[in-house]
Structures are given as C-alpha cells and as structure tokens.
Design an enzyme around this catalytic site. Structure first.
Site, mmCIF file in Angstrom:
data_model
loop_
_atom_site.group_PDB
_atom_site.id
_atom_site.type_symbol
_atom_site.label_atom_id
_atom_site.label_comp_id
_atom_site.label_asym_id
_atom_site.label_seq_id
_atom_site.Cartn_x
_atom_site.Cartn_y
_atom_site.Cartn_z
ATOM 1 N N THR A 210 0.883 -1.169 0.000
ATOM 2 C CA THR A 210 0.000 0.000 0.000
ATOM 3 C C THR A 210 0.913 1.208 0.000
ATOM 4 O O THR A 210 2.092 1.076 0.315
ATOM 5 C CB THR A 210 -0.866 -0.017 1.291
ATOM 6 O OG1 THR A 210 -1.931 -0.927 1.128
ATOM 7 C CG2 THR A 210 -1.451 1.325 1.653
ATOM 8 N N ARG A 238 -13.824 -6.911 -2.863
ATOM 9 C CA ARG A 238 -13.258 -6.839 -1.502
ATOM 10 C C ARG A 238 -12.678 -5.445 -1.249
ATOM 11 O O ARG A 238 -11.993 -4.877 -2.088
ATOM 12 C CB ARG A 238 -12.175 -7.896 -1.334
ATOM 13 C CG ARG A 238 -11.467 -7.893 0.039
ATOM 14 C CD ARG A 238 -10.181 -7.106 0.023
ATOM 15 N NE ARG A 238 -9.434 -7.219 1.276
ATOM 16 C CZ ARG A 238 -8.354 -6.510 1.559
ATOM 17 N NH1 ARG A 238 -7.886 -5.636 0.681
ATOM 18 N NH2 ARG A 238 -7.719 -6.668 2.698
ATOM 19 N N GLY A 240 -10.424 -3.210 1.520
ATOM 20 C CA GLY A 240 -9.545 -3.327 2.687
ATOM 21 C C GLY A 240 -9.732 -2.157 3.643
ATOM 22 O O GLY A 240 -10.727 -1.430 3.598
ATOM 23 N N ASP A 241 -8.740 -1.980 4.494
ATOM 24 C CA ASP A 241 -8.821 -0.925 5.509
ATOM 25 C C ASP A 241 -8.464 0.458 4.970
ATOM 26 O O ASP A 241 -8.898 1.478 5.520
ATOM 27 C CB ASP A 241 -7.856 -1.242 6.663
ATOM 28 C CG ASP A 241 -6.412 -1.321 6.168
ATOM 29 O OD1 ASP A 241 -6.160 -2.003 5.167
ATOM 30 O OD2 ASP A 241 -5.537 -0.659 6.770
ATOM 31 N N THR A 261 -0.786 0.172 6.979
ATOM 32 C CA THR A 261 -0.531 -0.827 5.938
ATOM 33 C C THR A 261 -0.424 -2.195 6.588
ATOM 34 O O THR A 261 0.105 -2.325 7.685
ATOM 35 C CB THR A 261 0.748 -0.523 5.142
ATOM 36 O OG1 THR A 261 1.039 -1.671 4.304
ATOM 37 C CG2 THR A 261 1.949 -0.248 6.026
ATOM 38 N N GLY A 262 -0.935 -3.186 5.890
ATOM 39 C CA GLY A 262 -0.896 -4.543 6.439
ATOM 40 C C GLY A 262 -2.185 -5.251 6.081
ATOM 41 O O GLY A 262 -2.934 -4.796 5.218
ATOM 42 N N GLY A 264 -5.586 -5.888 5.845
ATOM 43 C CA GLY A 264 -6.644 -4.910 6.077
ATOM 44 C C GLY A 264 -7.771 -5.352 6.977
ATOM 45 O O GLY A 264 -8.300 -4.561 7.763
#
Ligand code: ASP
Length: 343
Positions: A210, A238, A240-241, A261-262, A264
C-alpha cells in the site's frame, strides 16, 4: 517512471541511518508556526531481506526519496498538508514498484480494483473511494469526493463516473498491467489462495502493499492519505482498511494523522487508525507509545502483520511495524530518513 539514478540513491542512503524521531528539537519562541513534518510508506508487504537484491533495494530507496522530495517541497514553501499528502501519494501511485495505482495487484478475476482515502484534521473532512477501476490516481479522486461532493465514500462504477465527470485522468488496463503482479496472481491461483485470508500467514511474499502519507504543515494542520490495490487474488469487490476512515486512514489536529498498511481485515476490526487517536486523546498517551502498542502488541496479538506511519501536531513521527520491513521515509527539513528494514 524514471527511477533516476545514483545521485538520488546516494542521497537516500546517506540519510538512511538518521533517527525517525524527527521534530523533537526545541524551537526558538515564535518559530513554532513554521514547523512542518512528513512521513510516507510504500507498504509493509516488503520482500524478505533474503530475497531483496541490491538493485531492487536501490530502486525502492530512490523511489521513496523522490516521493519524499515532492512532499518536502510543498511543505517547506508553506503549502498545505493536504496538497503534500495528495501529491506525494500520486507520485507513489504512478510508480510501478508499489501496490497502488500503476503497479497495483490483480484480484481473483484479473482486475485492478483500487481503494484510497484522504482526510484533514481541522474539520475532519474526508473522502474515500473503493473498488474503483480505470482512474489513474485514486487519491485525487478521494480528494475530489471530499471537496466537491456531499459524500464521504463512493465505490465502484459510481466513483469512477464521478471522477470522469470531474475531469480526472483515466488510464487503460495496459497502464495498470505489470508482469510481476500478473505472475504473483498466477502463483496465488496455483496455490488456491484467496488473498484476503491466506496472506496473513505469508505477508512477506510481496503480494500486498500500500502507499500512504501523513503531513503537518506550517499552519499546524494535519492530513493523512492512503492508496492501495489491496491484496493479490482478493475477491471481486473486496475492500480493505485503506479507504475505511478510522481503520486505515485518520487525521485529527488534536492528536495525529495516520496511515496504515498490512492485512486490512485486522485493521478494520481494530479500527486501528481511530484507536490511535483515542489512545492519544482520551488515554493521554504520546504518539510513539500509543502507536507502538497498537502495532507491536494489539496487531501482533491478533495474528496479523503490518505497520503505520503517523505524525502529531508537534511534528513528531512514529513508524512502527511488526513485519520484516516497511518501505518508509520521513523528513522535517532538518532530518531525513529512508528505510526498508530495521535499520
Ligand atoms: N491494507 C491493505 C489492504 O488490506 C494492504 C496493505 O497495506 O498491504 O487492502
């Protein structure tokens, strides 16, 4: 993108060992208003150190340096935190090395669907887009949603339509196509993985990532932004965060601006970006302590990997991560850092 050169790389490396605790020098009275700071990340989905070649390492560092310079130039001449965040992220989106914009990962249907959010810390205005296709710089679209629509969050075809209506650059599938990301998808398909679930256990295969940026400007305003392609082989639709305000992105002048980042799904469940704000505001914790606890304890306990970058109103920067590495850079005009692993 022209990843210029040895001079950039030398510059980056020569600052590589500087502390990340920027902005802590005592200011002369009256100088406080002129303080600024910026941090950016290119994702926690870095390759394992053992798989990183010297030339890739140099290319990443030069790219981080180029993006950092973009933000530094805006902030040092008195520009806004929002402009610095938008422009810095747009540079990273156009760079095929990072999983955002050009260079984004493919979903299970071989499509590039992009998520992004931007937020400012004064009025807590925010704009976000999710699962958007064919818009070259989703971060610009997020800003336009914030500034030119009554909404906060648009997705899919509606988000794209709004961007086109507002005159944003579109880009074809060719622009977004990179061989490396395509091969990553084929590898994931062969393993029968659904990106959203399995990658937590294998976060360092480069199949996610990200970009993000946080900034404090000379007017004392904070802003944050995040942009991503999400996770390789993710299910169609989908999200993510990154575009979820309070999960992957947050800014509030009373506390901090943060971009995560990671994996989500975990950041959404922990409402991680907003949780950092709460621990600072209500728990009276400092930026470094609160962000370190969240990533090194809470996220780790949840079984996920990732990191964040954050800046507070005094220009202090924190960049904790529990993955092997996180592409990152920071500056306050006096000290600079560019790093990938623990260095
Ligand atoms: N957080 C992003 C997502 O889950 C991926 C990443 O940061 O690597 O979509």
């Amino acid at each position: 993108m022209n990843l210029k050169s040895t001079s950039c790389i030398g510059f980056a490396l020569s600052f590589g060992m500087l502390s990340c605790s920027v902005g802590q020098k005592k200011e002369a009275p009256g100088n406080e208003a002129r303080r600024w700071a910026i941090a950016l990340h290119g994702g926690a989905g870095t390759l394992l150190r053992s798989q990183m070649t010297p030339s890739r390492d140099s290319a990443y560092r030069a790219s981080l340096d180029l993006a950092l310079k973009t933000g530094e130039a805006i902030l040092s001449r008195g520009g806004s935190a929002l402009d610095a965040v938008e422009q810095t992220i747009a540079i990273l989106e156009d760079n095929p090395l990072f999983n955002a914009g050009r260079g984004a990962v493919f979903n299970q249907n071989g499509k590039v669907q992009l998520d992004a959010a931007i937020m400012e810390g004064e009025k807590r205005m925010a704009g976000a887009v999710a699962a958007v296709e064919g818009i070259r710089n989703p971060i610009r679209l997020a800003r336009i949603v914030m500034e030119r629509s009554p909404h906060v969050f648009l997705c899919g075809a509606g988000a794209r339509e709004f961007g086109i209506e507002q005159g944003l650059d579109t880009a074809s599938a060719d622009w977004f196509f990179t061989r490396e990301r395509w091969e990553q998808l084929q590898r994931q398909r062969a393993k029968g993985k659904s990106g959203a679930i399995e990658n937590a256990a294998h976060p360092n295969d480069g199949s996610f990532g990200t970009v993000g940026c946080v900034a404090l400007d000379q007017q004392g305003l904070l802003a944050a932004g995040t942009s991503t392609g999400g996770m390789t082989n993710k299910r169609e639709g989908r999200i993510g965060d990154s575009p979820v305000v309070g999960a992957g992105t947050w800014a509030d002048n009373r506390t901090c601006a943060v971009s995560c980042t990671g994996h989500g799904e975990y950041f959404i469940r922990l409402a991680l970006a907003h949780e950092l704000h709460c621990r600072m505001l209500h728990g009276r914790k400092g930026l470094e302590k609160a962000s370190g606890e969240l990533i090194l304890q809470d996220l780790s306990k949840a079984g996920a990997q990732g990191g964040l970058i954050a800046v507070d109103g005094k220009g202090r920067i924190a960049m904790p991560f529990n993955s092997e590495g996180m592409f990152r850079a920071s500056s306050n005009g006096r000290s600079r850092k560019i790093a990938i692993y623990r260095e």
